[in-house]
Design a protein around this motif. Structure first.
Motif, mmCIF file in Angstrom:
data_model
loop_
_atom_site.group_PDB
_atom_site.id
_atom_site.type_symbol
_atom_site.label_atom_id
_atom_site.label_comp_id
_atom_site.label_asym_id
_atom_site.label_seq_id
_atom_site.Cartn_x
_atom_site.Cartn_y
_atom_site.Cartn_z
ATOM 1 N N SER A 167 1.047 -1.269 -0.095
ATOM 2 C CA SER A 167 0.028 -0.094 -0.033
ATOM 3 C C SER A 167 0.932 1.191 -0.018
ATOM 4 N N LYS A 168 0.207 2.458 -0.239
ATOM 5 C CA LYS A 168 0.908 3.820 -0.210
ATOM 6 C C LYS A 168 1.379 3.864 1.273
ATOM 7 N N GLY A 174 -3.288 13.532 0.649
ATOM 8 C CA GLY A 174 -3.930 12.978 -0.344
ATOM 9 C C GLY A 174 -5.418 13.246 -0.385
ATOM 10 N N SER A 224 -7.605 5.488 -1.519
ATOM 11 C CA SER A 224 -6.102 4.929 -1.631
ATOM 12 C C SER A 224 -5.218 5.449 -0.686
ATOM 13 N N ASP A 225 -5.181 6.791 -0.175
ATOM 14 C CA ASP A 225 -4.133 7.575 0.473
ATOM 15 C C ASP A 225 -4.490 7.241 1.784
ATOM 16 N N MET A 265 -1.451 5.661 3.939
ATOM 17 C CA MET A 265 -0.206 6.740 4.184
ATOM 18 C C MET A 265 -0.620 7.641 5.631
#
Length: 103
Positions: free
Chosen positions: A29-30, A55, A59-60, A63
């Motif tokens: 993953s990020k 982000g 999907s961020d 992080m």
């Protein structure tokens, strides 16, 4: 059609985001990548004094979940639930935030 075919690929992951559909075969993953970059830098030189990740998409989120204490800043840009420490409404507001912390 094509998304169904992509999902049949071995190891492919299809993720729907704000304005995109991501088809990937990545296993990291990020968040995993941010963690690896920070650990690698600490091994080669010294730890980063501070890290900022920003982000605007689901999907961020990985992080934003990276543990880094007070020197790790995470910023969600735009609407939607988040685990980020900070939230701004738009890229313009992110720029304002960056100018504030740089001052």
């Amino acid at each position: 059609g094509e998304l169904v075919a992509a999902q049949r690929l071995r190891g492919a992951k299809v993720s729907r985001h704000n304005k995109t559909v991501e088809v990937s075969r990545r296993t990291f993953s990020k968040g995993d990548m941010v963690r690896r970059i920070c650990e690698s830098h600490a091994t080669v030189d010294r730890p980063f004094e501070a890290v900022l990740v920003a982000g605007d998409d689901v999907s961020d989120e990985p992080m934003f979940d990276v543990e880094g204490g007070d020197s790790f800043l995470s910023v969600k840009v735009g609407e939607g639930g988040t685990t980020a420490k900070y939230f701004v409404d738009s890229p313009a507001k992110l720029r304002e935030f960056l100018w504030q912390i740089a001052a």
